[in-house]
Design a protein around this motif. Structure first.
Motif, PDB file in Angstrom:
ATOM      1  N   LEU A 207       2.419  28.959   8.241  1.00  0.00           N
ATOM      2  CA  LEU A 207       2.562  28.063   9.390  1.00  0.00           C
ATOM      3  C   LEU A 207       2.134  26.643   9.034  1.00  0.00           C
ATOM      4  CD1 LEU A 207       1.088  30.252  12.276  1.00  0.00           C
ATOM      5  CD2 LEU A 207       3.494  29.744  11.871  1.00  0.00           C
TER       6      LEU A 207
ATOM      7  N   LYS B   5      11.778  27.274  22.487  1.00  0.00           N
ATOM      8  CA  LYS B   5      12.202  27.461  21.096  1.00  0.00           C
ATOM      9  C   LYS B   5      11.023  27.869  20.221  1.00  0.00           C
ATOM     10  CE  LYS B   5      15.353  24.803  19.497  1.00  0.00           C
ATOM     11  NZ  LYS B   5      16.126  23.633  18.992  1.00  0.00           N
ATOM     12  N   TRP B   6       9.847  27.262  20.457  1.00  0.00           N
ATOM     13  CA  TRP B   6       8.676  27.611  19.654  1.00  0.00           C
ATOM     14  C   TRP B   6       8.327  29.080  19.837  1.00  0.00           C
ATOM     15  CZ3 TRP B   6       3.924  29.761  19.764  1.00  0.00           C
ATOM     16  CH2 TRP B   6       3.080  29.514  18.676  1.00  0.00           C
TER      17      TRP B   6
ATOM     18  N   ASN C 197      10.733  31.399  18.123  1.00  0.00           N
ATOM     19  CA  ASN C 197      10.543  31.438  16.668  1.00  0.00           C
ATOM     20  C   ASN C 197       9.371  32.322  16.273  1.00  0.00           C
ATOM     21  OD1 ASN C 197      12.685  29.715  16.164  1.00  0.00           O
ATOM     22  ND2 ASN C 197      11.430  27.878  16.099  1.00  0.00           N
ATOM     23  N   TYR C 198       8.328  32.352  17.090  1.00  0.00           N
ATOM     24  CA  TYR C 198       7.102  33.047  16.713  1.00  0.00           C
ATOM     25  C   TYR C 198       6.743  34.179  17.666  1.00  0.00           C
ATOM     26  CZ  TYR C 198       6.646  28.897  13.804  1.00  0.00           C
ATOM     27  OH  TYR C 198       6.875  27.909  12.893  1.00  0.00           O
ATOM     28  N   ARG C 199       7.703  34.642  18.442  1.00  0.00           N
ATOM     29  CA  ARG C 199       7.377  35.640  19.476  1.00  0.00           C
ATOM     30  C   ARG C 199       6.847  36.938  18.877  1.00  0.00           C
ATOM     31  NH1 ARG C 199       9.725  35.919  25.296  1.00  0.00           N
ATOM     32  NH2 ARG C 199       8.466  37.629  26.124  1.00  0.00           N
TER      33      ARG C 199
ATOM     34  N   GLU D   5       0.065  22.229  12.573  1.00  0.00           N
ATOM     35  CA  GLU D   5       0.216  22.059  14.015  1.00  0.00           C
ATOM     36  C   GLU D   5       0.687  23.347  14.688  1.00  0.00           C
ATOM     37  OE1 GLU D   5       3.921  20.270  11.986  1.00  0.00           O
ATOM     38  OE2 GLU D   5       1.741  20.380  11.646  1.00  0.00           O
ATOM     39  N   ASP D   6       1.480  24.148  13.965  1.00  0.00           N
ATOM     40  CA  ASP D   6       1.938  25.404  14.552  1.00  0.00           C
ATOM     41  C   ASP D   6       0.816  26.434  14.609  1.00  0.00           C
ATOM     42  OD1 ASP D   6       4.588  24.768  15.196  1.00  0.00           O
ATOM     43  OD2 ASP D   6       5.230  25.041  13.125  1.00  0.00           O
TER      44      ASP D   6
ATOM     45  N   ARG E 216      -1.138  25.537  17.618  1.00  0.00           N
ATOM     46  CA  ARG E 216      -0.450  25.993  18.829  1.00  0.00           C
ATOM     47  C   ARG E 216      -0.585  27.503  18.993  1.00  0.00           C
ATOM     48  NH1 ARG E 216       4.441  22.243  16.955  1.00  0.00           N
ATOM     49  NH2 ARG E 216       3.792  20.287  17.937  1.00  0.00           N
TER      50      ARG E 216
ATOM     51  N   GLY F   8       3.144  21.091  23.179  1.00  0.00           N
ATOM     52  CA  GLY F   8       3.964  21.397  22.021  1.00  0.00           C
ATOM     53  C   GLY F   8       4.566  22.778  22.014  1.00  0.00           C
ATOM     54  N   VAL F   9       4.245  23.603  23.002  1.00  0.00           N
ATOM     55  CA  VAL F   9       4.789  24.965  23.062  1.00  0.00           C
ATOM     56  C   VAL F   9       5.935  24.990  24.065  1.00  0.00           C
ATOM     57  CG1 VAL F   9       4.302  27.355  23.678  1.00  0.00           C
ATOM     58  CG2 VAL F   9       2.631  26.026  22.383  1.00  0.00           C
ATOM     59  N   ASP F  10       7.121  25.255  23.550  1.00  0.00           N
ATOM     60  CA  ASP F  10       8.293  25.334  24.415  1.00  0.00           C
ATOM     61  C   ASP F  10       9.042  26.629  24.131  1.00  0.00           C
ATOM     62  OD1 ASP F  10       9.470  24.905  21.937  1.00  0.00           O
ATOM     63  OD2 ASP F  10       9.972  22.805  22.336  1.00  0.00           O
TER      64      ASP F  10
END
Length: 377
Positions: free
Chosen positions: A141, A177-178, A181-183, A144-145, A148, A173-175
């Protein structure tokens, strides 16, 4: 035959393999797989005599290398020689350094420790296991990710059943799409930390595509719509026939028909139709691909105690369009207990003939229409 002496590059490759296999468990404090030794198989006297320069060069290649144990050899022809004997790596950091993964190890171990520290003690073994399994993902990661991720996990721990949509999460920063990607990473860690199933977030509405072939049945004159299952279930309808097709093009091609509705089955999600009373209670005319998965979907539909009549899914249809057969690369597996005996026989025929398939859209439309209209009840 004596083994070939191990080069520094060869030993580093062994250390890298060990590191990749155990970095997760090491990152959460499980070092049962250590220490790790790599025998270097120094040259025998015979090998050294066969090529003295090669033996000298090999020994010199190990000079200055960390974690190398040297030993004394006394040879009749060459006298006493000091040679590298094995690499001894006692800690995760030592293995990582020898494998060229020091930076990766520092990032993986610091991030796993940060997550372990973020959950109130005592840590459960389940959470530590999940964190260890995720060590490589965590190390990959961007900074920044990871920040988050830690914020999301903490927020979900405090609000385990928020019922919010992803878009509503109050984390900078968490939307959507984010989270998409990381669900899987978020879900794995959250479920292990809390013992809960899922994230407690609202799911997108489960939409079903429906065409009302009889305008008299269409709500507000809308003959073609995609609506949530809950809203379709609330409709007070009494159609004469409900068609369920797997091919969306076939759904769209259906002409106006009195008393008729056609529904897109959406593959193995077809079982959701059982939540719509006017479909569940009336029964359906089902048309799927003539392949093992088409019957697998039929089996799932029948499992919901829905009365189902099939069309164009028989041996006669299969034989009539033999020139349009395709091959099914990954047939459905498992016993389809809700199929009728004649349907199971067709599944067997598909396999016997080489896992063939006849896709719904390959059947000419005039033939399909004639059969579909004849099945109206």
């Amino acid at each position: 035959m004596s083994p070939t002496p191990v080069t520094p590059a060869g030993a580093a490759a062994q250390a890298l393999k060990k590191y990749n296999r155990h970095v997760g468990s090491w990152s959460v404090g499980d070092d049962a797989s250590l220490p790790f030794g790599i025998p270097l198989h120094p040259p025998t006297e015979a090998q050294a005599l066969a090529s003295v320069s090669a033996a000298v060069d090999w020994a010199k290649s190990w000079e200055g290398a960390a974690d190398v144990l040297w030993t004394e050899r006394r040879w009749a022809s060459l006298g006493q020689q000091r040679v590298p004997d094995r690499v001894q790596l006692d800690t995760p950091g030592a293995v990582a350094a020898f494998a060229g993964k020091t930076t990766h190890w520092q990032r993986a171990s610091s991030r796993t420790n940060a997550l372990l520290d973020s959950v109130p003690l005592p840590h459960t073994g389940r959470f530590a296991t999940a964190v260890g399994r995720s060590a490589v993902e965590l190390a990959a990661l961007a900074p920044e990710d990871f920040t988050r991720l830690a914020g999301v996990l903490e927020w979900l721990r405090v609000h385990p059943a928020s019922g919010l949509y992803i878009r509503q999460l109050p984390i900078r920063g968490v939307d959507t799409k984010w989270v998409q990607n990381y669900r899987s990473l978020v879900t794995r860690l959250h479920e292990a930390a809390t013992g809960r199933s899922g994230l407690g977030l609202a799911d997108k509405p489960d939409l079903v595509r429906v065409r009302f072939l009889d305008p008299a049945l269409a709500p507000g004159g809308l003959v073609d719509l995609a609506a949530p299952v809950t809203e379709l279930a609330a409709m007070d309808l009494s159609p004469e026939v409900v068609y369920v097709f797997e091919n969306l093009e076939s759904v769209l091609a259906m002409p106006p028909l009195p008393g008729a509705v056609v529904v897109h089955g959406s593959g193995y999600a077809v079982d959701r139709l059982a939540r719509i009373p006017w479909i569940r209670d009336h029964g359906v005319v089902y048309w799927g691909d003539l392949d093992s998965h088409g019957f697998g979907i039929l089996n799932r539909l029948r499992a919901q105690n829905i009365a189902v009549v099939t069309v164009l899914m028989d041996v006669a249809t299969l034989d009539a369009f033999k020139d349009l057969w395709g091959h099914e690369p990954k047939p459905a597996v498992g016993f389809m207990q809700h199929l009728l005996p004649e349907e199971l026989a067709i599944v067997e025929q598909l396999a016997v003939r080489g896992n063939v398939r006849l896709e719904q859209e390959r059947i000419d439309w005039m033939t399909a229409m004639a059969v579909l209209i004849s099945t109206r009840r």
